[in-house]
Design a protein around this motif. Structure first.
Motif, mmCIF file in Angstrom:
data_model
loop_
_atom_site.group_PDB
_atom_site.id
_atom_site.type_symbol
_atom_site.label_atom_id
_atom_site.label_comp_id
_atom_site.label_asym_id
_atom_site.label_seq_id
_atom_site.Cartn_x
_atom_site.Cartn_y
_atom_site.Cartn_z
ATOM 1 N N TYR A 1 43.624 43.280 34.842
ATOM 2 C CA TYR A 1 42.539 43.978 35.853
ATOM 3 C C TYR A 1 42.941 43.242 37.269
ATOM 4 O O TYR A 1 42.428 42.608 37.872
ATOM 5 N N ALA A 2 44.164 43.817 37.768
ATOM 6 C CA ALA A 2 44.817 42.996 39.027
ATOM 7 C C ALA A 2 46.071 43.830 39.311
ATOM 8 O O ALA A 2 46.766 44.514 38.487
ATOM 9 N N VAL A 3 46.427 43.739 40.527
ATOM 10 C CA VAL A 3 47.903 44.222 40.755
ATOM 11 C C VAL A 3 48.864 43.059 40.629
ATOM 12 O O VAL A 3 49.953 43.569 39.874
ATOM 13 N N GLY A 4 48.759 42.063 40.966
ATOM 14 C CA GLY A 4 49.833 41.006 40.720
ATOM 15 C C GLY A 4 49.673 40.622 39.474
ATOM 16 O O GLY A 4 48.659 40.286 38.770
ATOM 17 N N TYR A 5 50.934 40.454 38.884
ATOM 18 C CA TYR A 5 50.952 39.926 37.335
ATOM 19 C C TYR A 5 51.845 38.650 37.177
ATOM 20 O O TYR A 5 52.218 38.443 36.107
ATOM 21 N N ALA B 1 48.087 37.506 49.698
ATOM 22 C CA ALA B 1 49.139 37.768 48.720
ATOM 23 C C ALA B 1 48.824 36.785 47.486
ATOM 24 O O ALA B 1 48.000 37.030 46.638
ATOM 25 N N ARG B 2 49.569 35.617 47.327
ATOM 26 C CA ARG B 2 49.287 34.615 46.301
ATOM 27 C C ARG B 2 49.666 33.129 47.109
ATOM 28 O O ARG B 2 50.579 33.143 47.931
ATOM 29 N N GLY B 3 48.730 32.107 46.804
ATOM 30 C CA GLY B 3 48.690 30.945 47.337
ATOM 31 C C GLY B 3 50.113 30.286 47.501
ATOM 32 O O GLY B 3 50.552 29.666 48.270
ATOM 33 N N VAL C 1 44.804 51.467 44.216
ATOM 34 C CA VAL C 1 43.489 51.612 44.356
ATOM 35 C C VAL C 1 43.284 50.469 45.414
ATOM 36 O O VAL C 1 41.879 50.439 45.906
ATOM 37 N N LEU C 2 43.733 49.162 45.153
ATOM 38 C CA LEU C 2 43.296 48.336 45.991
ATOM 39 C C LEU C 2 44.259 47.981 47.419
ATOM 40 O O LEU C 2 44.116 46.974 48.028
ATOM 41 N N THR C 3 45.232 48.851 47.437
ATOM 42 C CA THR C 3 45.910 48.938 48.675
ATOM 43 C C THR C 3 45.101 48.658 49.912
ATOM 44 O O THR C 3 45.438 47.552 50.631
ATOM 45 N N PRO D 1 37.296 33.483 49.444
ATOM 46 C CA PRO D 1 37.532 33.290 48.188
ATOM 47 C C PRO D 1 38.242 34.229 47.085
ATOM 48 O O PRO D 1 37.831 34.860 46.200
ATOM 49 N N HIS D 2 39.412 34.589 47.418
ATOM 50 C CA HIS D 2 40.301 35.560 46.915
ATOM 51 C C HIS D 2 39.607 36.900 46.478
ATOM 52 O O HIS D 2 39.338 37.194 45.339
ATOM 53 N N THR D 3 39.273 37.614 47.590
ATOM 54 C CA THR D 3 38.356 38.641 47.452
ATOM 55 C C THR D 3 39.017 39.823 48.027
ATOM 56 O O THR D 3 38.506 40.935 48.642
ATOM 57 N N GLY D 4 40.642 39.914 48.237
ATOM 58 C CA GLY D 4 41.248 40.942 48.564
ATOM 59 C C GLY D 4 40.976 42.537 48.186
ATOM 60 O O GLY D 4 40.842 43.345 48.909
ATOM 61 N N SER D 5 40.781 42.491 46.977
ATOM 62 C CA SER D 5 40.207 43.648 46.385
ATOM 63 C C SER D 5 38.618 43.767 46.184
ATOM 64 O O SER D 5 38.211 45.054 45.529
ATOM 65 N N GLY D 6 38.130 42.959 46.737
ATOM 66 C CA GLY D 6 36.621 42.754 46.530
ATOM 67 C C GLY D 6 35.700 43.652 46.981
ATOM 68 O O GLY D 6 34.660 43.163 47.801
HETATM 69 C C1 DGY Z 1 45.328 41.421 42.732
HETATM 70 O O1 DGY Z 1 44.844 42.261 42.249
HETATM 71 O O2 DGY Z 1 46.176 41.078 42.458
HETATM 72 C C2 DGY Z 1 44.800 41.002 44.053
HETATM 73 O O3 DGY Z 1 45.097 39.617 44.130
HETATM 74 C C3 DGY Z 1 43.056 40.889 43.637
HETATM 75 O O4 DGY Z 1 42.634 40.526 44.986
#
Ligand code: DGY
Length: 326
Positions: A72-76, A234-236, A97-99, A281-286
Motif C-alpha cells: 500500500y505505497a508506491v515506494g518499495y 521522497a525517502r529520508g 494515484v498518489l503522483t 509526518p510522512h503524509t505525501g499521499s495523505g
Molecule cells: C509512498 O507511497 O511511497 C509514499 O511515500 C507515501 O506517502
C-alpha cells in the motif's frame, strides 16, 4: 484463500478483499514488528503491507503458502524484491494515484518554508503580532526563481509541471531526458552539482536505492545557495539528516521542508528545535481520495495476483517470465 493485512487501510480496499478472501487485519493501530508480521502471515496466501513494514528475506521465506505481496505505497525500498522474485512471489505497488497528491505536498512545504508559514502561525497564536512591520518575518520570493527537481519520474515531473504559474526557470537532474518538462517548461537537464549550485528551490523525487542513499550530504549542502530551500518528500535516507541539521543550524541554506526522515519515525532532537525547517509526518499521499484509491489498487493487485493473473502494478514482472525450455 487467506490474506494478512498489516494495518487497517481504507474500507473500500478491505471490502474488495473481503469479497474474495478470508481476511485477517492487524487489530492494533500501530506498526507491527517483524515477528508479528511473520506470525500474521502463517497459513496465508497473500500479504498486504505498508511502507513501514520490514518485508525482508526472513519474512518472505517464513510462509511457504505466500503467493502474493501487495504494498500500500508506491515506494518499495522496504521489501526485498530479489528475495520475493527468487521465490516467484509477485510484488505490487500503488503508482499513479498518489503522483499529484505527493507533488502538491512538496509545493505546500516549499511555500511553507519560503514564506515561513508555520513560524508565522506560531508567532501570531502566541500573541507576538503587534502590528505590521517592515522587517517582520521576511521570506523568499518563489516566482521567477530557479527550481531544481532531483529525479523526474512521475512525481518529480508532476511537481515540476506545477511550477508553470510561477514562471520559474526549471533545472532537473535525472539519468533520462524528460521531454515533457523540456517541451512544456523549457526545463534544462543538468548535473546534480550544477542543479544544487544554481537552484533557489530544490525538491527530491528519486527512489531510495544504494545509489541515492545520502545523495544529499554535507558536500552537496555546501554547494547550495545561502537562500536555498530543500524539500524532501521522497525517502529520508536520501538526505544525511545530521548534515542537514548542520546546514540549517549554520544557515548554509535558508530552510528545508521535510515529509520523511532518516530514521523514521524518529527524528533528531536538533531538527525539532529549528525554526527554518517545516516538518510533516510522512503524509505525501495523505488525502482521503488518494488513500482510498491506494487501498483499491492494492486490493485489485492482490485479487488479480492470487487468481493467477499478472497484477497490473507488479514491480517484479520477471516472476512471470517463462523459463526457457532446454
Ligand atoms: C509512498 O507511497 O511511497 C509514499 O511515500 C507515501 O506517502
Amino acid at each position: 484463500m487467506k490474506i494478512f493485512v498489516t494495518r487497517k487501510i481504507p474500507k473500500p480496499g478491505l471490502d474488495a478483499l473481503q469479497k474474495e478472501f478470508t481476511l485477517e487485519v492487524n487489530p492494533f493501530d500501530r506498526v507491527l514488528s517483524k515477528e508479528e508480521i511473520i506470525e500474521g502471515i502463517k497459513g496465508k496466501d497473500g500479504l498486504v503491507c505498508l511502507l513501514t513494514d520490514p518485508i525482508d528475506k526472513e519474512v518472505i521465506n517464513a510462509e511457504p503458502h505466500l503467493k502474493m505481496i501487495a504494498s500500500y505505497a508506491v515506494g518499495y525500498d522496504n521489501i526485498d524484491i530479489a528475495a520475493a522474485t527468487k521465490r516467484g512471489i509477485p510484488v505490487s505497488n500503488t503508482p499513479g494515484v498518489l503522483t499529484e497528491t505527493t507533488a502538491e505536498l512538496a509545493w505546500a512545504l516549499l511555500f511553507s518554508v519560503a514564506r515561513r508559514i508555520v513560524e508565522g502561525d506560531m508567532f501570531t497564536r502566541e500573541g507576538n503580532f503587534k502590528g505590521w512591520a517592515p522587517m517582520l518575518m521576511l521570506g523568499q520570493d518563489v516566482s521567477h526563481k530557479t527550481l531544481g527537481v532531483i529525479g523526474t519520474g512521475r512525481i518529480g515531473t508532476a511537481f515540476g509541471l506545477k511550477s508553470k504559474g510561477f514562471h520559474m526557470n526549471v533545472l532537473y537532474a535525472d539519468e533520462q531526458k524528460n521531454e515533457q518538462l523540456e517541451k512544456q517548461l523549457g526545463a534544462k537537464k543538468v548535473s546534480l552539482s550544477k542543479l544544487l549550485i544554481e537552484s533557489d528551490f530544490i525538491s527530491i523525487h528519486v527512489p531510495l536505492t544504494k545509489a541515492t542513499h545520502h545523495l544529499i550530504d554535507e558536500k552537496q549542502l555546501h554547494l547550495m545557495k545561502k537562500t536555498a530551500v530543500l524539500i524532501n518528500t521522497a525517502r529520508g535516507p536520501i538526505v544525511n539528516e545530521k548534515a542537514l541539521v548542520k546546514a540549517l543550524t549554520g544557515q548554509w541554506i535558508f530552510g528545508a521542508g521535510l515529509d520523511v526522515y532518516e530514521n523514521e519515525p524518529e527524528l533528531s532532537e536538533e531538527l525539532k528545535k529549528l525554526k527554518n525547517v517545516v516538518l510533516q509526518p510522512h503524509t505525501g499521499s495523505g488525502t482521503i481520495e488518494t488513500r482510498t484509491k491506494m487501498a483499491l489498487i492494492a486490493a485489485e493487485n492482490m485479487i488479480i495476483g492470487l487468481k493467477g493473473g499478472i497484477p497490473p502494478n507488479c514491480v517484479n514482472e520477471e516472476v512471470f517470465q517463462k523459463k526457457p525450455t532446454t
